[in-house]
Write a protein that holds these residues in place. Structure first.
Motif, PDB file in Angstrom:
ATOM      1  N   GLU A  26      -1.930   6.104 -15.896  1.00  0.00           N
ATOM      2  CA  GLU A  26      -1.607   6.883 -17.090  1.00  0.00           C
ATOM      3  C   GLU A  26      -2.434   8.157 -17.121  1.00  0.00           C
ATOM      4  OE1 GLU A  26      -2.428   4.380 -20.421  1.00  0.00           O
ATOM      5  OE2 GLU A  26      -0.828   2.949 -19.955  1.00  0.00           O
ATOM      6  N   GLY A  27      -1.872   9.206 -17.680  1.00  0.00           N
ATOM      7  CA  GLY A  27      -2.647  10.409 -17.925  1.00  0.00           C
ATOM      8  C   GLY A  27      -2.675  11.412 -16.797  1.00  0.00           C
ATOM      9  N   THR A  28      -1.841  11.222 -15.777  1.00  0.00           N
ATOM     10  CA  THR A  28      -1.759  12.196 -14.695  1.00  0.00           C
ATOM     11  C   THR A  28      -0.338  12.202 -14.147  1.00  0.00           C
ATOM     12  OG1 THR A  28      -2.780  12.938 -12.626  1.00  0.00           O
ATOM     13  CG2 THR A  28      -2.418  10.589 -12.866  1.00  0.00           C
ATOM     14  N   SER A  29       0.010  13.265 -13.471  1.00  0.00           N
ATOM     15  CA  SER A  29       1.349  13.364 -12.895  1.00  0.00           C
ATOM     16  C   SER A  29       1.264  13.521 -11.390  1.00  0.00           C
ATOM     17  CB  SER A  29       2.086  14.579 -13.485  1.00  0.00           C
ATOM     18  OG  SER A  29       2.288  14.422 -14.859  1.00  0.00           O
ATOM     19  N   ASN A  30       2.251  12.942 -10.715  1.00  0.00           N
ATOM     20  CA  ASN A  30       2.379  13.047  -9.266  1.00  0.00           C
ATOM     21  C   ASN A  30       1.084  12.696  -8.531  1.00  0.00           C
ATOM     22  OD1 ASN A  30       3.860  13.497  -6.945  1.00  0.00           O
ATOM     23  ND2 ASN A  30       3.133  15.607  -6.773  1.00  0.00           N
ATOM     24  N   PRO A  31       0.484  11.578  -8.866  1.00  0.00           N
ATOM     25  CA  PRO A  31      -0.744  11.202  -8.149  1.00  0.00           C
ATOM     26  C   PRO A  31      -0.414  10.648  -6.775  1.00  0.00           C
ATOM     27  CG  PRO A  31      -0.124   9.447  -9.626  1.00  0.00           C
ATOM     28  CD  PRO A  31       0.884  10.555  -9.846  1.00  0.00           C
ATOM     29  N   ASN A  32      -1.370  10.707  -5.870  1.00  0.00           N
ATOM     30  CA  ASN A  32      -1.312   9.887  -4.664  1.00  0.00           C
ATOM     31  C   ASN A  32      -1.753   8.481  -5.076  1.00  0.00           C
ATOM     32  OD1 ASN A  32      -0.667  12.150  -3.219  1.00  0.00           O
ATOM     33  ND2 ASN A  32      -2.686  12.406  -2.327  1.00  0.00           N
ATOM     34  N   LEU A  33      -1.073   7.494  -4.542  1.00  0.00           N
ATOM     35  CA  LEU A  33      -1.390   6.116  -4.893  1.00  0.00           C
ATOM     36  C   LEU A  33      -1.695   5.319  -3.635  1.00  0.00           C
ATOM     37  CD1 LEU A  33       1.382   5.532  -7.599  1.00  0.00           C
ATOM     38  CD2 LEU A  33      -1.068   5.854  -7.981  1.00  0.00           C
ATOM     39  N   LEU A  46      -7.218  -0.123   4.051  1.00  0.00           N
ATOM     40  CA  LEU A  46      -6.092   0.595   3.459  1.00  0.00           C
ATOM     41  C   LEU A  46      -4.796  -0.041   3.942  1.00  0.00           C
ATOM     42  CD1 LEU A  46      -4.991   2.981   1.800  1.00  0.00           C
ATOM     43  CD2 LEU A  46      -5.097   4.345   3.911  1.00  0.00           C
ATOM     44  N   LEU A  47      -3.948  -0.428   2.999  1.00  0.00           N
ATOM     45  CA  LEU A  47      -2.685  -1.071   3.333  1.00  0.00           C
ATOM     46  C   LEU A  47      -1.522  -0.078   3.286  1.00  0.00           C
ATOM     47  CD1 LEU A  47      -3.065  -4.325   1.205  1.00  0.00           C
ATOM     48  CD2 LEU A  47      -3.546  -4.032   3.639  1.00  0.00           C
ATOM     49  N   PHE A  48      -1.393   0.604   2.164  1.00  0.00           N
ATOM     50  CA  PHE A  48      -0.292   1.546   1.963  1.00  0.00           C
ATOM     51  C   PHE A  48      -0.791   2.728   1.127  1.00  0.00           C
ATOM     52  CE2 PHE A  48       2.996  -1.297   3.425  1.00  0.00           C
ATOM     53  CZ  PHE A  48       2.549  -2.565   3.075  1.00  0.00           C
ATOM     54  N   TYR A  49      -0.134   3.872   1.324  1.00  0.00           N
ATOM     55  CA  TYR A  49      -0.364   4.953   0.401  1.00  0.00           C
ATOM     56  C   TYR A  49       0.935   5.703   0.185  1.00  0.00           C
ATOM     57  CZ  TYR A  49      -0.887   8.228   4.359  1.00  0.00           C
ATOM     58  OH  TYR A  49      -0.703   8.984   5.475  1.00  0.00           O
ATOM     59  N   SER A  50       0.985   6.409  -0.927  1.00  0.00           N
ATOM     60  CA  SER A  50       2.217   7.079  -1.328  1.00  0.00           C
ATOM     61  C   SER A  50       1.895   8.430  -1.948  1.00  0.00           C
ATOM     62  CB  SER A  50       2.978   6.211  -2.349  1.00  0.00           C
ATOM     63  OG  SER A  50       4.067   6.927  -2.892  1.00  0.00           O
ATOM     64  N   VAL A  51       2.594   9.456  -1.497  1.00  0.00           N
ATOM     65  CA  VAL A  51       2.390  10.800  -2.046  1.00  0.00           C
ATOM     66  C   VAL A  51       3.492  11.176  -3.028  1.00  0.00           C
ATOM     67  CG1 VAL A  51       1.082  11.531  -0.041  1.00  0.00           C
ATOM     68  CG2 VAL A  51       3.551  11.925  -0.118  1.00  0.00           C
ATOM     69  N   GLY A  52       4.475  10.303  -3.206  1.00  0.00           N
ATOM     70  CA  GLY A  52       5.536  10.599  -4.163  1.00  0.00           C
ATOM     71  C   GLY A  52       6.489   9.426  -4.289  1.00  0.00           C
ATOM     72  N   ILE A  53       7.395   9.514  -5.245  1.00  0.00           N
ATOM     73  CA  ILE A  53       8.363   8.445  -5.485  1.00  0.00           C
ATOM     74  C   ILE A  53       9.144   8.162  -4.204  1.00  0.00           C
ATOM     75  CG2 ILE A  53      10.443   7.788  -6.748  1.00  0.00           C
ATOM     76  CD1 ILE A  53       9.437   9.512  -9.060  1.00  0.00           C
ATOM     77  N   PHE A  88      -9.070  -9.451  -2.359  1.00  0.00           N
ATOM     78  CA  PHE A  88      -9.165  -8.652  -3.579  1.00  0.00           C
ATOM     79  C   PHE A  88      -8.355  -7.386  -3.340  1.00  0.00           C
ATOM     80  CE2 PHE A  88     -10.617  -7.674  -7.567  1.00  0.00           C
ATOM     81  CZ  PHE A  88     -11.600  -6.698  -7.679  1.00  0.00           C
ATOM     82  N   TYR A  89      -7.305  -7.199  -4.117  1.00  0.00           N
ATOM     83  CA  TYR A  89      -6.391  -6.073  -3.908  1.00  0.00           C
ATOM     84  C   TYR A  89      -6.707  -4.979  -4.930  1.00  0.00           C
ATOM     85  CZ  TYR A  89      -3.744  -8.855  -0.639  1.00  0.00           C
ATOM     86  OH  TYR A  89      -3.367  -9.588   0.458  1.00  0.00           O
ATOM     87  N   LEU A  90      -6.953  -3.826  -4.413  1.00  0.00           N
ATOM     88  CA  LEU A  90      -7.329  -2.697  -5.257  1.00  0.00           C
ATOM     89  C   LEU A  90      -6.298  -1.586  -5.140  1.00  0.00           C
ATOM     90  CD1 LEU A  90     -11.090  -2.671  -4.355  1.00  0.00           C
ATOM     91  CD2 LEU A  90     -10.209  -2.997  -6.648  1.00  0.00           C
ATOM     92  N   CYS A  91      -5.892  -1.095  -6.268  1.00  0.00           N
ATOM     93  CA  CYS A  91      -5.027   0.080  -6.332  1.00  0.00           C
ATOM     94  C   CYS A  91      -5.898   1.276  -6.690  1.00  0.00           C
ATOM     95  CB  CYS A  91      -3.953  -0.144  -7.393  1.00  0.00           C
ATOM     96  SG  CYS A  91      -2.793   1.224  -7.603  1.00  0.00           S
ATOM     97  N   ALA A  92      -5.580   2.419  -6.139  1.00  0.00           N
ATOM     98  CA  ALA A  92      -6.352   3.626  -6.442  1.00  0.00           C
ATOM     99  C   ALA A  92      -5.412   4.815  -6.549  1.00  0.00           C
ATOM    100  CB  ALA A  92      -7.405   3.879  -5.374  1.00  0.00           C
TER     101      ALA A  92
END
Lengths: 114, 112
Positions: A26-33, A46-53, A88-92
């Motif tokens: 919440e509180g940001t737009s188009n984050p890397n996840l 690091l398992l996965f990352y995403s730069v956009g939908i 332990f699974y962490l989202c960032a």
């Protein structure tokens, strides 16, 4: 201000069962996840990352998958869990660019596969 | 492939002592982060180092970055028990990639 949520906080699942972990920002737009896994007493993987939908990069081939159906939602899934999926699974999230300062981590989901 | 190495991986020290954790990385980068993780908890950002020679301090912790040597240090001054945690450094490839690469972490145990 930005916040990141993960649920569930704790999960115990039998081997062979499916998995779905959710992360929302919440509180940001188009984050890397990002999705990370931390085995007991170990570092971060690091398992996965995403730069956009709909854009997912996989770092480690395995029985896990990730999806990003909305800008601020990141889902980690499995069709059949293995014992080795425990951890332990962490989202960032982060915002890439000259003004980026760091990755911000969610509270994590502790998964035990029995 | 970028590699990030921390040492030591485990450190047990007495309260009141000083010590340094080292973070070496294998390719050019001008961004380095330090995180803290308490047992069973998530990661908390401590320092962001964005240029060569950057030095940041927070309480008894001080972090520095030497991009020419590809080295960052986290110095602990007069350690107290509350600083017991695992400390991770991470290197950012933001100009070339969307990832940051973490070291394996240094587990710090401070004895009262």
């Amino acid at each position: 201000s930005q916040t990141i949520h993960q649920w569930p906080a704790t999960l115990v699942q039998p081997v062979g069962s499916p998995l779905s972990l959710e992360c929302t920002v919440e509180g940001t737009s188009n984050p890397n996840l990002y999705w990370y896994r931390q085995a007991a007493g170990r570092g971060l993987q690091l398992l996965f990352y995403s730069v956009g939908i709909g854009q997912i990069s996989s770092e480690v081939p395995q029985n896990l998958s990730a999806s990003r159906p909305q800008d601020r939602q990141f889902i980690l899934s499995s069709k059949k869990l293995l014992l080795s999926d425990s951890g332990f699974y962490l989202c960032a999230w982060s915002v890439l660019g000259p003004s980026t300062d760091t990755q911000y981590f969610g509270p994590g989901t502790r998964l035990t596969v029995l | 492939e970028l590699k990030v190495e921390q040492n030591p991986l485990f450190l047990s020290m007495q309260e009141g002592k000083n010590y340094t954790i080292y973070c070496n990385y294998s390719t050019t980068s001008d961004r380095l982060y330090w995180y803290r993780q308490d047992p069973g908890k998530s990661l908390e950002s401590l320092f962001v180092l964005l240029s060569n020679g950057a030095v940041k301090q927070e309480g008894r912790l001080m972090a520095s970055l030497d991009t020419k040597a590809r080295l960052s240090t986290l110095h602990i001054t007069a350690a107290v028990h509350d600083l017991s945690a695992t400390y991770f450094c991470a290197v950012d490839l933001w100009r070339r990639d969307d990832k940051i690469i973490f070291g394996k972490g240094t587990r710090l145990h401070i004895l009262p």
